[in-house]
Write a protein that holds these residues in place. Structure first.
Motif, PDB file in Angstrom:
ATOM      1  N   LYS A   2       0.832  -1.192   0.000  1.00 48.02           N
ATOM      2  CA  LYS A   2       0.000   0.000   0.000  1.00 48.02           C
ATOM      3  C   LYS A   2       0.878   1.257   0.000  1.00 48.02           C
ATOM      4  CE  LYS A   2      -4.078   1.630   2.464  1.00 48.02           C
ATOM      5  NZ  LYS A   2      -4.958   1.347   3.596  1.00 48.02           N
ATOM      6  N   GLU A  95     -11.819 -10.903   2.719  1.00 44.44           N
ATOM      7  CA  GLU A  95     -10.948  -9.786   2.364  1.00 44.44           C
ATOM      8  C   GLU A  95     -11.197  -8.559   3.227  1.00 44.44           C
ATOM      9  OE1 GLU A  95     -11.950  -9.274  -1.680  1.00 44.44           O
ATOM     10  OE2 GLU A  95     -10.530 -10.762  -2.430  1.00 44.44           O
ATOM     11  N   SER A 179       3.284  -1.188  -7.291  1.00 45.67           N
ATOM     12  CA  SER A 179       2.683  -1.819  -8.471  1.00 45.67           C
ATOM     13  C   SER A 179       3.180  -3.251  -8.674  1.00 45.67           C
ATOM     14  CB  SER A 179       2.980  -0.991  -9.723  1.00 45.67           C
ATOM     15  OG  SER A 179       4.375  -0.893  -9.938  1.00 45.67           O
ATOM     16  N   LEU A 509      -5.534  -4.651  -2.285  1.00 47.32           N
ATOM     17  CA  LEU A 509      -5.989  -4.943  -3.645  1.00 47.32           C
ATOM     18  C   LEU A 509      -6.490  -3.689  -4.346  1.00 47.32           C
ATOM     19  CD1 LEU A 509      -7.963  -8.234  -2.926  1.00 47.32           C
ATOM     20  CD2 LEU A 509      -5.617  -8.018  -3.771  1.00 47.32           C
ATOM     21  N   GLU A 510      -7.196  -2.834  -3.607  1.00 49.16           N
ATOM     22  CA  GLU A 510      -7.725  -1.606  -4.200  1.00 49.16           C
ATOM     23  C   GLU A 510      -6.599  -0.650  -4.587  1.00 49.16           C
ATOM     24  OE1 GLU A 510     -10.477  -0.164  -1.318  1.00 49.16           O
ATOM     25  OE2 GLU A 510     -12.067  -1.573  -1.893  1.00 49.16           O
ATOM     26  N   ASN A 511      -5.534  -0.633  -3.796  1.00 51.14           N
ATOM     27  CA  ASN A 511      -4.407   0.244  -4.083  1.00 51.14           C
ATOM     28  C   ASN A 511      -3.470  -0.331  -5.138  1.00 51.14           C
ATOM     29  OD1 ASN A 511      -4.114   2.782  -2.165  1.00 51.14           O
ATOM     30  ND2 ASN A 511      -5.072   1.156  -0.981  1.00 51.14           N
ATOM     31  N   ASN A 512      -3.483  -1.638  -5.291  1.00 53.20           N
ATOM     32  CA  ASN A 512      -2.583  -2.269  -6.246  1.00 53.20           C
ATOM     33  C   ASN A 512      -3.300  -3.427  -6.947  1.00 53.20           C
ATOM     34  OD1 ASN A 512      -0.508  -3.374  -7.719  1.00 53.20           O
ATOM     35  ND2 ASN A 512       0.663  -4.108  -5.956  1.00 53.20           N
ATOM     36  N   PRO A 513      -4.052  -3.165  -8.012  1.00 56.29           N
ATOM     37  CA  PRO A 513      -4.782  -4.218  -8.736  1.00 56.29           C
ATOM     38  C   PRO A 513      -3.875  -5.303  -9.302  1.00 56.29           C
ATOM     39  CG  PRO A 513      -5.588  -2.040  -9.350  1.00 56.29           C
ATOM     40  CD  PRO A 513      -4.342  -1.818  -8.541  1.00 56.29           C
ATOM     41  N   LEU A 516      -3.923  -8.990  -8.154  1.00 59.24           N
ATOM     42  CA  LEU A 516      -4.927  -9.963  -8.585  1.00 59.24           C
ATOM     43  C   LEU A 516      -4.635 -10.549  -9.963  1.00 59.24           C
ATOM     44  CD1 LEU A 516      -8.261  -8.273  -7.427  1.00 59.24           C
ATOM     45  CD2 LEU A 516      -7.256 -10.376  -6.513  1.00 59.24           C
ATOM     46  N   GLU A 517      -3.602 -10.074 -10.631  1.00 57.85           N
ATOM     47  CA  GLU A 517      -3.372 -10.498 -12.008  1.00 57.85           C
ATOM     48  C   GLU A 517      -3.069 -11.986 -12.109  1.00 57.85           C
ATOM     49  OE1 GLU A 517      -0.334  -7.982 -13.556  1.00 57.85           O
ATOM     50  OE2 GLU A 517      -1.655  -6.227 -13.754  1.00 57.85           O
ATOM     51  N   PRO A 520      -6.896 -14.110  -9.735  1.00 53.02           N
ATOM     52  CA  PRO A 520      -8.081 -13.261  -9.541  1.00 53.02           C
ATOM     53  C   PRO A 520      -8.967 -13.700  -8.375  1.00 53.02           C
ATOM     54  CG  PRO A 520      -7.817 -13.871 -11.851  1.00 53.02           C
ATOM     55  CD  PRO A 520      -6.869 -14.717 -11.071  1.00 53.02           C
ATOM     56  N   ASN A 522      -7.874 -14.352  -5.348  1.00 54.30           N
ATOM     57  CA  ASN A 522      -7.258 -13.950  -4.085  1.00 54.30           C
ATOM     58  C   ASN A 522      -7.211 -15.135  -3.107  1.00 54.30           C
ATOM     59  OD1 ASN A 522      -6.059 -12.470  -2.048  1.00 54.30           O
ATOM     60  ND2 ASN A 522      -7.927 -11.325  -1.499  1.00 54.30           N
TER      61      ASN A 522
END
Length: 526
Positions: A2, A95, A179, A509-513, A516-517, A520, A522
């Motif tokens: 984060k 989560e 990132s 997850l919201e700060n660094n999508p 989830l790559e 997906p 989690n």
């Protein structure tokens, strides 16, 4: 990680955590990537800061890692509903709950603190390497070895808890850190093994006096052995265990009780123990409400110490119990929150001498409501008031290594269960009054000895943050939990296959999508 939290922490410097000289300097909670060490003292302070973060409530302070390694299986359960234990103990984790911080003990707190240490470690290694201002080459190597051990330890825990995770070992910009995607667990562990081998090669056999809180080369070796075992590299695991058994200065103590002697916290069996101090109020994280909840004082004994309002079984005798305790300079002034689970208390062998420290259901002649684990007690009022204990946090000890060696011998190609037994013979002999009882698991088949090790590790290492890790690597967590009876929650009904890992917290997850790559789902939580 984060990013906005990293930016916040970069500018925060807090006071030290321990009265030991090893931690008496002014360590930093998070080191700026622009930091340059102008002296050995600068670098040592930075290393001390990493040790201090390890002592936060989210890791080795208070309940900390107990959440993830002991609660919710067949060792410990709470004696009442507790909001910060329930998600793990009852398998209701998701989560969003991972972000809920109660007394700085949440999945999110643990994630952040591990990555705070890792960021620091990378800066320290980069700024010390080749920096003659820090001292001699020997000094720089010592600092780097200490740092690489701590970094390796953190990444090991991260892989245990989350599996694939962000992994970096160089100094990155905040944008780059924020990132990062998830690196495969196997890749991380390969790097961890390199860090730990460097630490084993360059740290000392033991540290004493002002340095007692430092991890030695053998702390690095035991983590390596655990990784090899999880990878089912049994011969490598056995070889590493035998290095520790045959080459380290550590030895098994004659009795189980001596291992947990409050006045001998650096005894010969303990490979690494984090030192805590009474009456120290400085800490990295800002104190949360309630003066009793602030400071470095080790909370863990208070989690295991009974609470007088819960005891004894005959409530009419509560006053008499309180009087009896006061006469000894003691008090039931803990929370009583961490007690032996129903299954553990019922199955612990009655003839096992370790039982008296793991199952206490009568004290001073008073029958108790709950079975307590006295191996972690400190009832003394003068030395140990509530939430203000000086007790060390034992991390690793030699008995674990003997049990690991026995398992490796039994599992390796060509292994022999009778040879495996000899590694745990001294543990069994101090646990039973007679030779016949001690040798009751001699002469078993490989499968029978494997199952005996399942139990032997449970009785010997109860509450020492090994159990869920063991059950997961053995592939039996789900079966074990589903076949248990608990006091008031229903983890046996709630547990699912994905509970072998934790979810990455929602805010991360919201700060660094990018997190989830590669997965997906989690870890199966969505």
């Amino acid at each position: 990680m984060k990013t906005k939290n990293i930016i916040l922490y970069v500018f925060i410097v807090f006071t030290c955590f321990s009265c030991e000289s090893f931690l008496e300097e002014d360590p930093k909670a998070l080191i700026s990537p622009e930091t340059f060490f102008a002296s050995e003292n600068d670098a040592r302070q930075a290393v001390q800061g990493m040790y201090a973060i390890l002592k936060n409530n989210s890791i080795y302070g208070q309940v900390g890692l107990d959440h993830f390694y002991d609660n919710g299986c067949d060792i410990i359960e709470p004696n009442r509903a507790a909001n910060f234990v329930e998600p793990m103990g009852n398998y209701s984790m998701n989560e969003a709950l991972a972000d809920v911080s109660v007394q700085k003990m949440s999945v999110s707190d643990t994630w952040k603190d591990f990555y705070r240490i890792i960021l620091n470690a990378n800066v320290i290694i980069d700024r010390v390497t080749g920096n003659e201002a820090v001292g001699t080459q020997e000094t720089r190597t010592d600092i780097i070895a200490d740092t690489r051990f701590i970094r390796g330890l953190c990444y090991w825990h991260i892989t245990n808890l989350w599996g694939d995770a962000p992994y970096y070992t160089e100094v990155l910009t905040l944008e780059e850190i924020g990132s990062l995607g998830r690196t495969p667990e196997a890749t991380i562990l390969a790097g961890v093994l390199e860090d730990l081998q460097f630490a084993q090669d360059n740290l000392k056999d033991a540290y004493t006096g002002d340095q007692s809180g430092r991890a030695s080369k053998w702390a690095a070796a035991i983590v390596m052995a655990k990784i090899y075992m999880k990878q089912q590299q049994w011969q490598l695991g056995l070889d590493k265990c035998l290095e520790i058994i045959n080459q380290s200065p550590h030895s098994l103590l004659p009795t189980y009780n001596e291992v947990f002697d409050q006045f001998n916290e650096y005894n010969a069996e303990i490979i690494w123990s984090l030192d805590f101090a009474k009456d120290i109020t400085g800490q990295f994280d800002p104190a949360f409400p309630g003066a009793a909840f602030a400071g470095n004082s080790n909370w863990r004994p208070s989690m295991f110490n009974p609470r007088l309002r819960d005891e004894p079984l005959n409530t009419d005798e509560r006053g008499a119990l309180g009087d009896a305790l006061r006469a000894r300079g003691e008090a039931f002034n803990g929370t009583g929150l961490q007690i032996a689970s129903k299954d553990f208390a019922e199955k612990f062998p009655m003839n096992d001498l370790r039982r008296e420290l793991n199952i206490v259901d009568n004290y001073l002649g008073f029958d108790l409501v709950f079975p307590y684990m006295a191996k972690f007690w400190n009832l003394e009022l003068d030395r140990s008031p509530r939430f203000n204990h000086s007790d060390n946090r034992m991390i690793f000890r030699l008995a674990d290594v003997h049990l690991m060696a026995a398992e490796c011998e039994n599992e390796r190609p060509g292994g022999n269960p009778n040879t495996a037994f000899e590694y745990i013979r001294p543990i069994r002999e101090r646990a039973y009054a007679t030779q016949v009882e001690a040798e009751a698991i001699l002469g078993l088949s490989q499968q029978e000895f494997r199952e005996a090790i399942y139990d032997e590790r449970k009785w010997e290492l109860a509450g020492e943050c090994t159990r869920r890790y063991d059950l997961i690597r053995w592939g039996i967590l789900l079966d074990v939990v589903q076949n248990l009876e608990f006091r008031f929650w229903k983890p046996n009904e709630n547990i699912r296959p994905w509970h072998v890992k934790l979810p990455i917290p929602l805010q991360e997850l919201e700060n660094n999508p990018a997190l989830l790559e590669s997965d997906p789902t989690n870890n199966g939580y969505r």
